[in-house]
Design an enzyme around this catalytic site. Structure first.
Site, PDB file in Angstrom:
ATOM      1  N   LEU A  10       0.849  -1.194   0.000  1.00  0.00           N
ATOM      2  CA  LEU A  10       0.000   0.000   0.000  1.00  0.00           C
ATOM      3  C   LEU A  10       0.881   1.239   0.000  1.00  0.00           C
ATOM      4  O   LEU A  10       1.830   1.318   0.776  1.00  0.00           O
ATOM      5  CB  LEU A  10      -0.908   0.037   1.242  1.00  0.00           C
ATOM      6  CG  LEU A  10      -1.976  -1.045   1.390  1.00  0.00           C
ATOM      7  CD1 LEU A  10      -2.683  -0.880   2.732  1.00  0.00           C
ATOM      8  CD2 LEU A  10      -2.994  -0.969   0.268  1.00  0.00           C
ATOM      9  N   HIS A  11       0.583   2.189  -0.885  1.00  0.00           N
ATOM     10  CA  HIS A  11       1.356   3.430  -0.856  1.00  0.00           C
ATOM     11  C   HIS A  11       0.587   4.637  -1.374  1.00  0.00           C
ATOM     12  O   HIS A  11       1.016   5.764  -1.197  1.00  0.00           O
ATOM     13  CB  HIS A  11       2.637   3.271  -1.687  1.00  0.00           C
ATOM     14  CG  HIS A  11       2.403   3.237  -3.170  1.00  0.00           C
ATOM     15  ND1 HIS A  11       1.991   2.092  -3.816  1.00  0.00           N
ATOM     16  CD2 HIS A  11       2.506   4.190  -4.116  1.00  0.00           C
ATOM     17  CE1 HIS A  11       1.854   2.356  -5.109  1.00  0.00           C
ATOM     18  NE2 HIS A  11       2.149   3.626  -5.322  1.00  0.00           N
ATOM     19  N   ARG A  12      -0.565   4.431  -2.018  1.00  0.00           N
ATOM     20  CA  ARG A  12      -1.263   5.566  -2.626  1.00  0.00           C
ATOM     21  C   ARG A  12      -1.895   6.464  -1.560  1.00  0.00           C
ATOM     22  O   ARG A  12      -2.445   5.985  -0.568  1.00  0.00           O
ATOM     23  CB  ARG A  12      -2.330   5.082  -3.607  1.00  0.00           C
ATOM     24  CG  ARG A  12      -1.716   4.369  -4.799  1.00  0.00           C
ATOM     25  CD  ARG A  12      -2.653   4.222  -5.959  1.00  0.00           C
ATOM     26  NE  ARG A  12      -1.965   3.525  -7.041  1.00  0.00           N
ATOM     27  CZ  ARG A  12      -1.195   4.100  -7.951  1.00  0.00           C
ATOM     28  NH1 ARG A  12      -1.030   5.414  -7.906  1.00  0.00           N
ATOM     29  NH2 ARG A  12      -0.599   3.395  -8.885  1.00  0.00           N
ATOM     30  N   ASP A  15      -2.288  -1.608  -4.047  1.00  0.00           N
ATOM     31  CA  ASP A  15      -2.856  -0.464  -4.760  1.00  0.00           C
ATOM     32  C   ASP A  15      -1.887  -0.043  -5.874  1.00  0.00           C
ATOM     33  O   ASP A  15      -1.961   1.052  -6.396  1.00  0.00           O
ATOM     34  CB  ASP A  15      -3.189   0.701  -3.824  1.00  0.00           C
ATOM     35  CG  ASP A  15      -1.999   1.190  -3.005  1.00  0.00           C
ATOM     36  OD1 ASP A  15      -0.855   0.768  -3.294  1.00  0.00           O
ATOM     37  OD2 ASP A  15      -2.208   2.000  -2.079  1.00  0.00           O
TER      38      ASP A  15
END
Length: 368
Positions: free
Chosen positions: A212-214, A286
């Site tokens: 996850l990074h967005r 994501d």
């Protein structure tokens, strides 16, 4: 008629490196058979974390960059400006015939702009993909780059159609396949077992991988906490391996999220990460690029986004777009554990030979 073709290959961030490795190999193969083609590898320095940059050059056998612009850090505007200033100086010192950019990172857009203003033609690898979401920096990068590109190298017919809708002529669009998949297929037998495998006793199909990074998922602590809790609650106790992006790590540290099944680890190298993905029961992400890799490896993938620029991973592949609402986690997990996840297939031309097609087209264009 131009006897020699000199190409600048631009790499700036982690996704770029998987895409340029097979292109460099294809150039070297053509050089060995007498093709008059040279390249200059330009690393903009956009990413500077070792596991997200240097290790990719080492693991994928990419030669040391000819130039490093050192343009990492700062806001998006500062970074864009630094890349443009550095690349302009380079072209003024020694001009190339073509600037070959890949993907949709800041470096892609910045170098394309500089090249065109100095009358250097631009080729865009992975052209034409669209999410339709202007809140994503990558979408702006794609649109700007494609608006000033000369030669468009696409991964699917969907991308072709997107370009044609924007008025791009057919004779400038080349359906070549996916260079990231070239890298995946070449290195699949070289995947390396990361230390976490033995440390916690992982078994094939008995764990999940997360990334996850967005901003839509990680910037709001409440939202991130809800997502993490839903994933932990409905993953039936399977280990959750979470290589944590530096951006996300800072946020998670403040939240104190802990659970026996959650294993937050440092970012992994390419070979280690894909070792985990290939053997996972499923991937929760994501990221766009990972959905392409899971499609080729036949691994179920849940994408925590409301849109995607890679719809073929859904229509053909193993990916499902489940959105950013934490409540969507439970039914997706029930579908997975119920054995009802789709098997998927692989898009045309995702066969390991995309880079060779790109260089073949460039050499043909150079003879015109």
């Amino acid at each position: 008629m131009q006897k020699n073709l000199k190409i600048d290959i631009i790499a700036g961030a982690r996704p770029n490196f998987m895409k340029i490795a097979p292109i460099i190999e294809a150039i070297k193969r053509n050089q060995q058979t007498g093709a008059d083609i040279r390249y200059r590898l330009v690393h903009t320095g956009q990413h500077y974390d070792k596991n997200m940059s240097d290790s990719f050059f080492e693991q994928l056998g990419i030669p040391h960059p000819d130039v490093n612009l050192g343009a990492g850090g700062g806001t998006q505007a500062e970074q864009t400006a630094n890349i443009m200033i550095g690349y302009e100086k380079l072209l003024l010192q020694e001009k190339s015939d073509l600037c070959l950019v890949v993907g949709d990172v800041t470096s892609t857009m910045a170098c394309a702009i500089v090249a065109q203003k100095l009358h250097v033609k631009v080729g865009h690898v992975e052209a034409g993909i669209r999410s339709g979401d202007w809140s994503m920096p990558e979408e702006i990068n794609r649109m700007v780059t494609d608006s000033i590109t000369n030669y468009f190298f696409t991964t699917t017919t969907i991308a072709n159609d997107n370009l044609k809708k924007n008025g791009i002529e057919d004779d400038r669009i080349y359906l070549v396949g996916n260079t990231m998949i070239d890298t995946l297929l070449k290195n699949r037998e070289r995947f390396q077992q990361p230390s976490i495998w033995k440390e916690i006793g992982l078994e094939r199909g008995q764990y999940m991988v997360m990334t996850l990074h967005r901003p839509a998922n990680v910037d709001e602590e409440k939202k991130l906490k809800e997502l993490m809790n839903e994933i932990i609650t409905h993953s039936r106790g399977l280990p959750l391996i979470f290589p944590v992006h530096p951006r996300t790590a800072k946020i998670l540290q403040n939240m104190g999220i802990q659970h026996p099944s959650l294993h937050m680890i440092e970012p992994l190298g390419y070979l280690e990460f894909n070792y985990l993905v290939e053997k996972a029961k499923a991937v929760i992400t994501d990221s766009g690029g990972i959905t392409e890799e899971t499609t080729v490896m036949g691994v179920p993938c849940m994408t925590l986004r409301d849109n995607t620029e890679r719809p073929e991973t859904i229509t053909l592949g193993t990916n499902e777009l489940i959105g950013t609402d934490p409540k969507a986690i439970k039914p997706a997990m029930e579908k997975l554990f119920g054995g009802n996840w789709k098997k998927g297939s692989i898009p045309d031309l995702w066969d390991g030979h995309a880079a060779e097609r790109i260089i073949k087209h460039l050499l043909s264009l150079n003879r015109l």
